[in-house]
Design a protein around this motif. Structure first.
Motif, PDB file in Angstrom:
ATOM      1  N   ALA A 147       0.814  -1.211   0.000  1.00 55.98           N
ATOM      2  CA  ALA A 147       0.000   0.000   0.000  1.00 55.98           C
ATOM      3  C   ALA A 147       0.848   1.261   0.000  1.00 55.98           C
ATOM      4  O   ALA A 147       0.409   2.308  -0.477  1.00 55.98           O
ATOM      5  N   SER A 148       2.063   1.185   0.534  1.00 50.59           N
ATOM      6  CA  SER A 148       2.923   2.368   0.599  1.00 50.59           C
ATOM      7  C   SER A 148       3.614   2.657  -0.724  1.00 50.59           C
ATOM      8  O   SER A 148       4.290   3.679  -0.861  1.00 50.59           O
ATOM      9  N   GLY A 149       3.488   1.744  -1.690  1.00 46.94           N
ATOM     10  CA  GLY A 149       4.103   1.957  -2.987  1.00 46.94           C
ATOM     11  C   GLY A 149       5.494   1.399  -3.115  1.00 46.94           C
ATOM     12  O   GLY A 149       6.210   1.721  -4.070  1.00 46.94           O
ATOM     13  N   MET A 150       5.927   0.558  -2.174  1.00 45.71           N
ATOM     14  CA  MET A 150       7.244  -0.061  -2.277  1.00 45.71           C
ATOM     15  C   MET A 150       7.322  -0.880  -3.569  1.00 45.71           C
ATOM     16  O   MET A 150       6.368  -1.559  -3.950  1.00 45.71           O
ATOM     17  N   SER A 151       8.446  -0.812  -4.244  1.00 46.58           N
ATOM     18  CA  SER A 151       8.586  -1.542  -5.504  1.00 46.58           C
ATOM     19  C   SER A 151       8.613  -3.042  -5.250  1.00 46.58           C
ATOM     20  O   SER A 151       9.039  -3.509  -4.185  1.00 46.58           O
ATOM     21  N   VAL A 152       8.151  -3.795  -6.235  1.00 45.54           N
ATOM     22  CA  VAL A 152       8.137  -5.252  -6.119  1.00 45.54           C
ATOM     23  C   VAL A 152       9.555  -5.777  -5.916  1.00 45.54           C
ATOM     24  O   VAL A 152       9.787  -6.675  -5.091  1.00 45.54           O
ATOM     25  N   ARG A 153      10.512  -5.218  -6.650  1.00 45.02           N
ATOM     26  CA  ARG A 153      11.889  -5.695  -6.540  1.00 45.02           C
ATOM     27  C   ARG A 153      12.453  -5.465  -5.145  1.00 45.02           C
ATOM     28  O   ARG A 153      13.083  -6.353  -4.550  1.00 45.02           O
ATOM     29  N   LEU A 154      12.218  -4.268  -4.577  1.00 44.31           N
ATOM     30  CA  LEU A 154      12.726  -3.975  -3.243  1.00 44.31           C
ATOM     31  C   LEU A 154      12.059  -4.860  -2.201  1.00 44.31           C
ATOM     32  O   LEU A 154      12.726  -5.394  -1.303  1.00 44.31           O
ATOM     33  N   PHE A 155      10.756  -5.027  -2.318  1.00 43.31           N
ATOM     34  CA  PHE A 155      10.040  -5.891  -1.381  1.00 43.31           C
ATOM     35  C   PHE A 155      10.568  -7.312  -1.428  1.00 43.31           C
ATOM     36  O   PHE A 155      10.846  -7.928  -0.386  1.00 43.31           O
ATOM     37  N   ALA A 156      10.696  -7.857  -2.643  1.00 45.75           N
ATOM     38  CA  ALA A 156      11.160  -9.232  -2.788  1.00 45.75           C
ATOM     39  C   ALA A 156      12.570  -9.400  -2.228  1.00 45.75           C
ATOM     40  O   ALA A 156      12.870 -10.393  -1.537  1.00 45.75           O
ATOM     41  N   THR A 157      13.443  -8.436  -2.489  1.00 46.59           N
ATOM     42  CA  THR A 157      14.817  -8.520  -1.999  1.00 46.59           C
ATOM     43  C   THR A 157      14.863  -8.523  -0.475  1.00 46.59           C
ATOM     44  O   THR A 157      15.517  -9.371   0.145  1.00 46.59           O
ATOM     45  N   MET A 158      14.168  -7.569   0.145  1.00 48.37           N
ATOM     46  CA  MET A 158      14.170  -7.485   1.611  1.00 48.37           C
ATOM     47  C   MET A 158      13.514  -8.708   2.241  1.00 48.37           C
ATOM     48  O   MET A 158      13.968  -9.229   3.260  1.00 48.37           O
ATOM     49  N   VAL A 160      13.232 -11.824   0.971  1.00 42.52           N
ATOM     50  CA  VAL A 160      14.057 -13.026   0.811  1.00 42.52           C
ATOM     51  C   VAL A 160      15.253 -12.988   1.758  1.00 42.52           C
ATOM     52  O   VAL A 160      15.556 -13.971   2.451  1.00 42.52           O
ATOM     53  N   ILE A 161      15.948 -11.851   1.804  1.00 41.31           N
ATOM     54  CA  ILE A 161      17.123 -11.748   2.677  1.00 41.31           C
ATOM     55  C   ILE A 161      16.717 -11.897   4.142  1.00 41.31           C
ATOM     56  O   ILE A 161      17.357 -12.617   4.917  1.00 41.31           O
ATOM     57  N   GLY A 162      15.637 -11.217   4.534  1.00 40.94           N
ATOM     58  CA  GLY A 162      15.190 -11.289   5.918  1.00 40.94           C
ATOM     59  C   GLY A 162      14.772 -12.694   6.319  1.00 40.94           C
ATOM     60  O   GLY A 162      15.113 -13.171   7.408  1.00 40.94           O
ATOM     61  N   THR A 163      14.026 -13.367   5.445  1.00 40.64           N
ATOM     62  CA  THR A 163      13.563 -14.720   5.751  1.00 40.64           C
ATOM     63  C   THR A 163      14.728 -15.696   5.832  1.00 40.64           C
ATOM     64  O   THR A 163      14.798 -16.523   6.753  1.00 40.64           O
ATOM     65  N   ALA A 164      15.643 -15.616   4.887  1.00 39.26           N
ATOM     66  CA  ALA A 164      16.808 -16.507   4.903  1.00 39.26           C
ATOM     67  C   ALA A 164      17.653 -16.278   6.152  1.00 39.26           C
ATOM     68  O   ALA A 164      18.135 -17.235   6.783  1.00 39.26           O
TER      69      ALA A 164
END
Length: 233
Positions: A147-158, A160-164
């Motif tokens: 909803a805040s407009g974060m890009s798909v690429r930035l969301f996916a990167t953060m 994946v890194i956070g979960t791993a």
């Protein structure tokens, strides 16, 4: 809802209606996995000893991941743990991205008193959003990211890194406290009958309370609520 709060920068209609994923496609798997988590909570005392990987998939809470870690090989632990932890995150992100303020208002209402936390997060999510997703990519926070407009690429990167990173830390803790965790699993196994009974009673009470305050809904009910909030805007 409580006093006036500044919401994340969302447009009135984040995505053109004819290009949006239908709400049932996003909501139904979220509800199904939530039900699976509840089943896991009830049957956890049995499954964590006999089927730890299945337990991880049903309910990937910290306690179950830690108890499963010393019982399973690293490969399955990371694969099952990662897939289950990120399974709903993209759904919440898309819900926020495509249904904007309507989805935010629905999330705030479902949190009840916890809505205060949501309203507080709204105030600074725009600046710290990527860090939040890196540290704690929960469902509602992923919804905020969309909803805040974060890009798909930035969301996916953060995400994946956070979960791993979380899984690596759980594995390290599992190795460091291997004997202690196995002792806990053994104790759970010896007392699983009354633990399952207690878990069932606790889940039944929580389910009743959630239903009473309107936090437990079917996919159709959630769809109607979000659409109603959209119409209000």
């Amino acid at each position: 809802m409580g006093g006036s709060v500044r919401s994340p920068p969302v447009t009135e209609q984040p995505v053109e209606e004819d290009r949006r994923i239908p709400l049932p496609w996003l909501i139904t798997p979220i509800v199904v996995l939530s039900v699976a988590g509840t089943v896991g909570d009830v049957m956890g005392p049995r499954l964590i000893e006999d089927h730890p990987l299945l337990m991880m998939f049903l309910n990937p809470r910290t306690r179950w991941l830690l108890l499963a870690s010393p019982q399973v090989d690293a490969g399955p632990f990371f694969v099952i743990g990662f897939l289950r932890l990120v399974l709903t995150d993209p759904l919440f992100f898309l819900l926020g991205l495509q249904y904007g303020e309507g989805a935010l208002k629905w999330a705030e209402e479902k949190m009840g008193d916890g809505g205060r936390l949501i309203r507080a997060v709204k105030r600074w999510f725009g600046k710290a959003g990527p860090l939040i997703i890196l540290i704690a990519p929960s469902g509602y926070l992923c919804l905020f990211a969309g909803a805040s407009g974060m890009s798909v690429r930035l969301f996916a990167t953060m995400n994946v890194i956070g979960t791993a990173t979380r899984l690596v830390l759980f594995r390290i803790a599992g190795d460091a406290f291997r004997e202690e965790l196995l002792d806990v699993v053994g104790w759970i196994g010896r007392n699983q009958k009354w633990l399952i009974a207690a878990s069932f009673a606790l889940v039944a009470i929580q389910t009743y309370r959630a239903r009473e305050r309107g936090a437990l809904e079917s996919p159709a009910e959630i769809e109607r609520e979000i659409e109603a909030f959209e119409e209000e805007d």
